[in-house]
Design an enzyme around this catalytic site. Structure first.
Site, mmCIF file in Angstrom:
data_model
loop_
_atom_site.group_PDB
_atom_site.id
_atom_site.type_symbol
_atom_site.label_atom_id
_atom_site.label_comp_id
_atom_site.label_asym_id
_atom_site.label_seq_id
_atom_site.Cartn_x
_atom_site.Cartn_y
_atom_site.Cartn_z
ATOM 1 N N HIS A 74 0.821 -1.208 0.000
ATOM 2 C CA HIS A 74 0.000 0.000 0.000
ATOM 3 C C HIS A 74 0.855 1.258 0.000
ATOM 4 O O HIS A 74 0.494 2.263 -0.621
ATOM 5 C CB HIS A 74 -0.922 -0.009 1.227
ATOM 6 C CG HIS A 74 -1.998 1.019 1.181
ATOM 7 N ND1 HIS A 74 -3.099 0.909 0.356
ATOM 8 C CD2 HIS A 74 -2.149 2.185 1.851
ATOM 9 C CE1 HIS A 74 -3.878 1.959 0.523
ATOM 10 N NE2 HIS A 74 -3.330 2.754 1.424
ATOM 11 N N HIS B 81 -10.049 2.747 -1.124
ATOM 12 C CA HIS B 81 -10.254 2.391 0.277
ATOM 13 C C HIS B 81 -11.073 1.104 0.311
ATOM 14 O O HIS B 81 -12.128 1.014 0.938
ATOM 15 C CB HIS B 81 -10.940 3.523 1.040
ATOM 16 C CG HIS B 81 -10.180 3.934 2.262
ATOM 17 N ND1 HIS B 81 -10.772 4.245 3.456
ATOM 18 C CD2 HIS B 81 -8.847 4.064 2.492
ATOM 19 C CE1 HIS B 81 -9.851 4.561 4.355
ATOM 20 N NE2 HIS B 81 -8.670 4.456 3.796
ATOM 21 N N ASN B 82 -10.535 0.083 -0.381
ATOM 22 C CA ASN B 82 -11.284 -1.149 -0.609
ATOM 23 C C ASN B 82 -11.397 -2.028 0.625
ATOM 24 O O ASN B 82 -12.500 -2.410 1.033
ATOM 25 C CB ASN B 82 -10.618 -1.953 -1.735
ATOM 26 C CG ASN B 82 -10.508 -1.167 -3.019
ATOM 27 O OD1 ASN B 82 -11.273 -0.238 -3.264
ATOM 28 N ND2 ASN B 82 -9.545 -1.534 -3.850
#
Length: 745
Positions: free
Chosen positions: A52, A99-100
């Protein structure tokens, strides 16, 4: 009262692996430090080297994308967002992010904090956000869990965005079983800033104080970055603490305070605290400035007692920023933030050297070379094994002659029109404030892209998010090309010249060779289209590990397209029919091929075939020709073809206007179902009054783009070849009722 300082765990390889690091990376960390890391240092590396934050499995492919252009004011990835020159001394900052994983676990807060985070990326650069968009993916609407996720995500986006006071002007939603258990929530923000008033995320000037501003720090969001860098599993529900909690009203105060503080001239550098919180903001600013930073974590305003250095550094509490101030002028900044009832506390300073030093309880808890943490510095970069998935050849060789088409075309058309992927999303966008700040020209629902005016100028911006993951699944390279081409075609149909893109790359586990092959092919396709259309990549976001126990999502590289309208009052276009008697023209490629179409999915229950046809040279010519027609006021409406094909495009033009159409497609090549439902690219429907027919045909004759006069706007019945023959009221009811009925189950 004395407090006991918690004893830190012993750092071992097993503990490093628990933090998401592998043995090779653990050895790299020890080499960088010249010793065994402390527990706090291990935590810092684990978040900064997560996918990320570091893009370690994706950066080598991303670097192959076209990232330079005459209008780009910063290089891709250089700042928090892309920055594009739009003339009149103004620039546009824009970016899209995911923002899964948080939204899969806690849909309301996951979506809300996604909106908050992307807006902070924009105003961190000194730009005022002026528009918001989103791109959402869910499983089947028949699943109660999916309806719960959709409801929570939409409420999270609307509550945060509406309270923050930024209009949501566009978006897209797809539903498919491939996203079951792993929804995608991508948020985009667009802002405006004057040249010379931008801020940079940099720490420089030895002795300059470092401040934390905004909200207090709590334990919410700890290890959110590593949570976003692993597959969703049954254990994910237990990771609710990894989901941050947002406060849009504090964010609004932070926006105003930040922009006001920048005007003092006392700010040297400014960085949002997103993923990995204090860790990422301090390391990125320090690495960019080439100096060190020393922070005393005991000075950080906390809303929970007994927080450790590890927790303070990894917390992803929202609505916080890190500021480097000019020495001796820090009080000016403190005064501004305190005026807005926000924390503003000096917690450290810029120092000589290249190390980040974090102190807590009077002890050095971590001392790390900043460059070893960041993307492009010491963070690892991998090229993973690739393997073409076995299913690709199978689906692309599907025999469409084996399909038995329904005899009743009306029924087939209504089934496609009622598909949640095609039907109206009014239930969603009516929950968003689309007109706040009074700059919205084209709102969601009845336009190919959102359009906002730039006050004080004649200009406007057209913005669109777009990607059909089904196409990318069937043919990754062509699917990547289509995502860019279609988003560009959307802004063109609104009267804008495509300028640049941001992207959000949603894929599965990169350690799976089939996933990595698909990823690299899709990015290659994006690059092809960006070069052809001259829309460089300004930056974006990578979201990998989008998998659940049943498998990976469709590969979904979402494109956020920015288009510029030089004269927003005279050059903006909408898709709905305008006048009875207007002639309807189809411009573009032959309608051939049903692969990947909504018709094949909705009527036959299949996801198969090749992705739709696309000729990039034709696409470029078509887009330029349509822009010329719009700007010269030859056409009265323009609408691109996408999901559902030509019949759906015509139906939407009719539905949005209430006017009928009498259409004949006899002169177009192909069978009835191909001509009606093919999603072959490079197609646009326009309308023109009789007086301008000669002008349109003369312009088309110069363009080398095929075109056909296919009908006339008339009455209140929607008719095509007499095989589709329905009242406009009937198709409107089907189109508008799908989502509300599904949500009432």
């Amino acid at each position: 009262m004395s407090t006991t300082v918690p004893k830190e765990p012993e750092v071992t390889l097993d503990l490093a692996i628990e933090h998401g690091l592998n043995e090779e990376e653990f050895e790299m960390i020890k080499n960088f430090l010249g010793r065994m890391p402390t527990f706090t240092e291990l935590g810092v590396y684990s978040v900064m080297w997560s996918e990320h934050c570091s893009y370690k499995n994706s950066i080598l492919e991303i670097k192959k994308l076209p990232r330079e252009g005459d209008q780009l004011l910063v290089d891709a990835g250089e700042e928090n967002a892309g920055l594009v020159d739009i003339g009149d001394g103004l620039a546009c900052a824009f970016k899209i992010e995911s923002h899964n994983h948080p939204s899969a676990v806690e849909p309301y807060q996951g979506a809300a904090t996604g909106v908050g985070g992307i807006h902070r990326d924009i105003f961190t650069m000194g730009a005022r956000p002026v528009a918001s968009l989103n791109s959402l993916r869910f499983g089947s609407m028949d699943n109660p869990r999916v309806r719960y996720l959709l409801d929570g995500v939409v409420r999270g986006i609307s509550d945060y965005g509406n309270s923050f006071g930024i209009p949501t002007v566009g978006g897209e939603i797809y539903f498919d079983e491939a996203y079951e258990g792993n929804p995608l929530v991508n948020a985009m923000s667009v802002g405006i800033v004057k040249h010379g008033e931008t801020a940079s995320a940099i720490a420089e000037g030895v002795g300059n104080p470092v401040l934390i501003v905004g909200a207090s720090t709590g334990r919410d969001g700890i290890h959110g970055a590593t949570f976003a860098s692993e597959e969703i599993s049954e254990e994910s529900e237990a990771k609710r603490p990894s989901v941050q909690v947002g406060d849009p009203f504090t964010e609004k105060l932070l926006l105003e305070a930040s922009l006001e503080a920048l005007k003092t001239g006392a700010i040297v550098g400014l960085q949002d605290m997103g993923a990995a919180g204090i860790t990422s903001s301090s390391s990125e600013m320090t690495a960019r400035g080439g100096k060190g930073m020393r922070l005393d974590l005991d000075k950080v305003p906390m809303r929970e007692e007994g927080m450790t250095a590890y927790e303070l550094l990894l917390s992803e509490s929202q609505e916080r920023m890190l500021v480097v101030a000019e020495k001796g002028r820090e009080q000016e900044i403190i005064d501004v933030f305190e005026k807005w009832d926000l924390n503003a506390v000096v917690i450290g300073e810029v120092v000589e050297g290249d190390k980040l030093t974090y102190i807590k309880d009077g002890e050095v808890k971590a001392e790390i070379p900043a460059d070893s943490l960041v993307l492009g510095g010491g963070a690892p970069q991998y090229e993973r094994e690739r393997k073409k998935p076995a299913y690709i050849d199978e689906v692309q060789n599907f025999d469409f002659s084996s399909l038995k088409h329904p005899e009743n075309v009306n029924k087939a058309f209504l089934k496609v029109l009622a598909s949640p992927n095609v039907a109206s999303k009014r239930w969603v966008h009516e929950q968003y404030d689309t007109t706040v700040r009074t700059n919205t020209v084209n709102a969601p629902g009845a336009s190919d892209s959102g359009v906002i005016r730039i006050k004080g100028t004649k200009k406007g911006l057209a913005v669109k998010t777009d990607c059909n993951g089904r196409y990318v699944y069937l043919n990754p390279r062509r699917g990547g090309q289509i995502a860019v081409a279609e988003s560009a075609r959307n802004v063109v149909c609104s009267g804008a010249k495509p300028v640049a893109i941001s992207n959000c790359l949603n894929f599965g586990n990169p350690y799976k060779p089939e996933v990595y092959w698909t990823f690299s092919e899709a990015l290659a396709g994006m690059g092809d289209a960006c070069r052809a259309l001259n829309t460089p990549v300004t930056g974006g976001n990578v979201s990998l590990y989008n998998e659940n126990p049943n498998g990976a999502i469709f590969p979904t590289p979402v494109i956020g397209m920015l288009g510029l309208i030089e004269d927003v009052e005279n050059h903006t276009m909408t898709p709905q029919f305008k006048n009875e008697g207007d002639i309807i023209y189809y411009l573009g490629a032959d309608r051939k091929g049903l692969g990947g179409s909504e018709y094949i999915k909705a009527v036959h229950g299949l996801t198969t075939g090749n992705a739709p046809e696309l000729d990039l040279d034709l696409e470029v010519n078509l887009q330029q020709t349509v822009l010329n027609l719009i700007h010269s006021k030859v056409v009265n409406a323009a609408h691109d073809l996408s999901d559902g094909g030509l019949v759906v495009a015509l139906a939407e033009m009719s539905i949005h206007s209430g006017l009928g159409a009498d259409v004949s497609l006899e002169k177009m090549s192909g069978g009835t179902y191909e001509v009606l439902f093919s999603e072959a690219q490079s197609g646009i429907v326009v309308t023109v009054d009789k007086e301008n027919v000669a002008k349109l045909e003369a312009e088309m004759g110069k363009s080398n783009v095929p075109f056909h006069a296919i009908g006339v706007v008339s009455g209140n019945t929607f008719t095509i070849n007499q095989t589709v023959n329905l009242p406009v009221s009937k198709i409107t009811d089907v189109y508008e009722s799908t989502l509300p009925k599904a949500m009432e189950q």
